[in-house]
Design an enzyme around this catalytic site. Structure first.
Site, PDB file in Angstrom:
ATOM      1  N   LEU A   2       1.002  -1.265   0.396  1.00  0.00           N
ATOM      2  CA  LEU A   2       0.134  -0.286  -0.022  1.00  0.00           C
ATOM      3  C   LEU A   2       0.821   1.540   0.179  1.00  0.00           C
ATOM      4  O   LEU A   2       0.009   1.782  -0.677  1.00  0.00           O
ATOM      5  CB  LEU A   2      -0.925  -0.291   1.406  1.00  0.00           C
ATOM      6  N   GLY A   3       2.291   1.300   0.996  1.00  0.00           N
ATOM      7  CA  GLY A   3       2.816   1.791   0.585  1.00  0.00           C
ATOM      8  C   GLY A   3       4.204   2.071   1.434  1.00  0.00           C
ATOM      9  O   GLY A   3       4.208   1.059   1.772  1.00  0.00           O
TER      10      GLY A   3
ATOM     11  N   GLY B 282       7.233   4.274   3.673  1.00  0.00           N
ATOM     12  CA  GLY B 282       7.135   5.046   4.297  1.00  0.00           C
ATOM     13  C   GLY B 282       8.432   5.253   5.356  1.00  0.00           C
ATOM     14  O   GLY B 282       9.875   4.099   4.771  1.00  0.00           O
ATOM     15  N   GLY B 283       9.034   6.039   5.770  1.00  0.00           N
ATOM     16  CA  GLY B 283      10.788   5.911   6.434  1.00  0.00           C
ATOM     17  C   GLY B 283      10.619   5.228   7.925  1.00  0.00           C
ATOM     18  O   GLY B 283      11.827   4.918   8.391  1.00  0.00           O
TER      19      GLY B 283
ATOM     20  N   GLY C 107       8.704   2.227   7.548  1.00  0.00           N
ATOM     21  CA  GLY C 107       8.504   0.759   7.278  1.00  0.00           C
ATOM     22  C   GLY C 107       7.229   0.606   5.333  1.00  0.00           C
ATOM     23  O   GLY C 107       7.075   1.901   5.039  1.00  0.00           O
TER      24      GLY C 107
ATOM     25  N   VAL D 131       4.458  -1.108   3.776  1.00  0.00           N
ATOM     26  CA  VAL D 131       2.350  -1.092   4.655  1.00  0.00           C
ATOM     27  C   VAL D 131       2.270  -1.520   3.960  1.00  0.00           C
ATOM     28  O   VAL D 131       1.837  -1.913   2.150  1.00  0.00           O
ATOM     29  CB  VAL D 131       1.724  -0.129   5.037  1.00  0.00           C
TER      30      VAL D 131
ATOM     31  N   LYS E 235       1.605  -3.070   8.363  1.00  0.00           N
ATOM     32  CA  LYS E 235       3.187  -2.389   8.901  1.00  0.00           C
ATOM     33  C   LYS E 235       3.979  -2.926   9.578  1.00  0.00           C
ATOM     34  O   LYS E 235       4.416  -3.304  10.962  1.00  0.00           O
ATOM     35  CB  LYS E 235       2.963  -1.402   9.164  1.00  0.00           C
TER      36      LYS E 235
ATOM     37  N   ASP F 232       2.144  13.438  14.269  1.00  0.00           N
ATOM     38  CA  ASP F 232       2.761  13.467  13.035  1.00  0.00           C
ATOM     39  C   ASP F 232       1.317  13.251  12.445  1.00  0.00           C
ATOM     40  O   ASP F 232       1.422  12.380  11.542  1.00  0.00           O
ATOM     41  CB  ASP F 232       3.609  11.833  13.194  1.00  0.00           C
TER      42      ASP F 232
END
Length: 653
Positions: free
Chosen positions: A334-335, A337-338, A340, A342, A357, A453
């Site tokens: 799904l994506g 990021g910094g 991990g 997902v 995640k 965040d």
């Protein structure tokens, strides 16, 4: 009055009804031993199975269901103005895939209409919604709720209670679910509503506590409502009886339909004995087979320690997560990021869609405390928060399991030109939802939760485009009234409050600052810090302040809205962001309760121009500890905080 059955658990409603109730259609009495021939008025997920079981909900999340007796009932007597007495009883079962988790509950409902189409699912149980009382026609709704989730916004007493609601999801009275045991001298015994066992509930109204004719309309409909949230909970009604001016007819438990078994079948004794024997024979016969078995065990190997026993229901098996995501295949990604990657997955036993995640935890000191916080965050319940369902530890990885959000993150709709343009109504609704979620975190839960965040990429959209704040990987918890501890500065540039950079203390005020940046991001369709054609940083807040001072604040609105927005709402949101939430001095920022009140009431923010001529310079001075007057002026071309102080920021995700 207590019905007895070897196969049924009996539930006694421990309340005096201070609300309204029902009357007659023909003789004012009916009984359904199953619902095959009941002719109920059904909508939403509700169905009657071939064997007569009323299945209100199924594996669909964030949905609702209603089932009403088809004929309206008259509460008021022809010879007296007061409401007539009534009695009703029914047998229900709540089936969840997890022992201690479920998805909201069901309710017995007295309503002036069967049309509850504008009611919300989730914690509203398909009865009411967030903006008004009864969903459609005039008159008020009475409900006896069987609630299995604690919602702080409704002042719920716990996650296992019976409540009386009068046109509000805040119960007029509520009690722990249970019954009085005659065999034990009348001792009170607690019952778990989502135990998967059939339970018998009855409600009696005698007119002495209050005249219900002053509370609800006449005539009314009686029936049931249920709703799901993020877990695939099933709500069933097996039988129902009702009577005016007398006790409800008893139910014959032997004639009631059977609730289907959900989940995997238990292993037979023969299988449990045969499996070890087969393994022994296999090892003796083939060394290669041993390698296969060891390899499988390594694939699913987890890190488990004794202290994790207390977190039992929140611990997922790695094998289940591996299978749910097809071995963490890239097609389910799904994506990234910094912190991990997902993955989307579907849990094998419950068919619940989840987001998994994978983050690194290093397996060093502090893991126990971190997992304890993960489990605590998993107890948060709010319609505008992404539910953290649990975790798993494997080697150097921590896997966090969240409910799946069908429409992904908000930032994709703001910046991906291939996505549909979000209308102003949608943006405003999302803003209000995120604000409500932050208020719950800061003030309404048992501890203070600082998200740390808040930004568009961490706001996820469900299938109805409701905004939910997610990704609690950086969140910190502390007790109300306690002083937050200094910690490593984490977050994302453009959303970090200057005092956080200076002293490292994450507080609700630092979340409010990030929320202010988020407000401008949603209104303008721009990131808090961007680069111009020369590669120099451009701070969105400075641009908005400039337009604000020039009286042309609407010039900053996302041009893709093409003037299709409510100017008063846009002005309020922009002022709320740039004038107060983004103020460099934390004491000048409002609490989230004040922010929510402002957004909900539509009352304009006092139109006081910022006491600083440049957000960037004021922020830089606050970071460097400058005291003195808040009023500043300087060359507007001065270097922005995003450029001159980038080294003091932790880049975040």
């Amino acid at each position: 009055m207590l019905a007895r059955s070897a196969s049924l658990v009996v539930l006694l409603l421990l309340l005096v009804i201070h609300a309204a109730s029902a009357a007659a259609d023909a003789d004012g009495q009916f009984v359904h031993q199953g619902f095959a021939a009941a002719g109920l008025a059904l909508d939403g997920l509700a169905v009657v199975t071939p064997d007569g079981l009323l299945a209100l909900t199924n594996a669909t999340d964030q949905a609702k269901a209603h089932a009403f007796h088809p004929t309206p009932l008259h509460f008021r007597s022809e010879t007296a103005a007061a409401a007539r007495s009534f009695s009703t009883c029914f047998v229900f079962t709540i089936v969840s895939p997890y022992e201690e988790l479920s998805s909201h509950g069901l309710a017995f409902v007295v309503s002036p209409t069967t049309d509850l189409s504008t009611a919300n699912a989730g914690q509203y149980l398909g009865i009411l919604n967030a903006t008004n009382g009864t969903s459609t026609a005039g008159g008020r709704i009475l409900a006896v709720e069987l609630d299995t989730i604690t919602d702080a916004e409704f002042h719920d007493i716990n996650s296992n209670h019976v409540g009386i609601d009068v046109n509000s999801m805040i119960s007029a009275q509520a009690r722990e679910a249970g019954f009085y045991d005659d065999g034990a001298g009348g001792a009170f015994r607690e019952l778990t509503l989502n135990s998967r066992k059939p339970m018998h509930l009855w409600v009696d109204y005698d007119g002495e506590a209050i005249d219900l004719s002053t509370v609800v309309a006449d005539p009314v409909y009686v029936g049931f409502s249920a709703a799901t949230g993020v877990l695939s909970t099933h709500h069933y009604v097996l039988g129902w009886s009702f009577s005016l001016d007398g006790p409800a007819p008893p139910l014959d438990f032997t004639k009631l339909p059977v609730v289907p078994r959900l989940g995997p079948k238990p292993r037979s004794k023969v299988l449990s004995v045969a499996l070890p024997l087969a393994t022994v024979l296999l090892v003796a016969a083939s060394p290669a087979a041993v390698l296969v078995i060891v390899g499988r065990r390594r694939r699913y190997a987890e890190v488990r320690e004794d202290w994790e026993e207390e977190f039992g229901p929140h611990r997922f098996a790695y094998k289940d997560l591996f299978r749910a995501t097809d071995g963490f295949e890239d097609r389910n990604l799904l994506g990234v990021g910094g912190f991990g990657r997902v993955y989307k997955g579907t849990l094998p036993t419950s068919n619940l869609e989840v987001a998994v995640k994978k983050v690194s935890h290093g397996s060093k000191q502090g893991v126990r405390e971190f997992v304890a916080e993960v489990v605590s965050i998993g107890r948060l319940r709010h319609r505008n928060l992404v539910q953290l369902l649990g975790y798993c530890r494997r080697r150097g990885e921590l896997l966090l399991v969240y409910d799946y959000m069908a429409n992904g993150s908000l930032d994709r709709f703001l910046y991906d030109r291939s996505r549909p343009v979000l209308s102003w109504h949608q943006r405003h609704w999302i803003i209000r939802g995120v604000a409500s979620g932050l208020l719950y975190l800061h003030e309404d839960w048992e501890q203070v939760v600082v998200h740390r965040d808040v930004k568009a990429s961490n706001v996820l959209l469900d299938h109805e485009m409701n905004g939910r704040l997610g990704d609690f990987g950086l969140a910190r918890l502390y007790d109300h009234g306690a002083d937050p501890q200094t910690t490593r500065v984490v977050g994302t540039m453009g959303y970090l409050a200057p005092e956080l950079v200076r002293d490292g203390k994450a507080t609700p005020a630092t979340d409010v600052f990030a929320f202010g940046a988020f407000l401008l991001e949603v209104v303008c369709g721009r990131r808090p810090i961007e680069r111009d054609g020369h590669g120099d940083p451009v701070v969105l807040a400075d641009r908005v302040i400039e337009r604000h001072r020039g009286g042309s604040v609407l010039d900053v609105v996302d041009p893709r809205l093409a003037g299709s927005y409510d100017a008063a709402e846009v002005t309020l949101v922009v002022n709320l962001g740039v004038v107060v939430c983004l103020h460099p001095w934390p004491d000048a920022r409002p609490s989230m309760r004040k922010v929510v009140h402002c957004l909900d009431s539509g009352q304009p923010v006092p139109d006081v121009s910022p006491s600083y001529s440049s957000y960037s310079m004021a922020t830089l001075m606050q970071i460097q500890g400058f005291a003195g007057s808040h009023a500043m002026s300087h060359d507007p071309s001065a270097t922005s905080v995003g450029a001159s102080s980038s080294t003091v920021f932790s880049q975040g995700r």
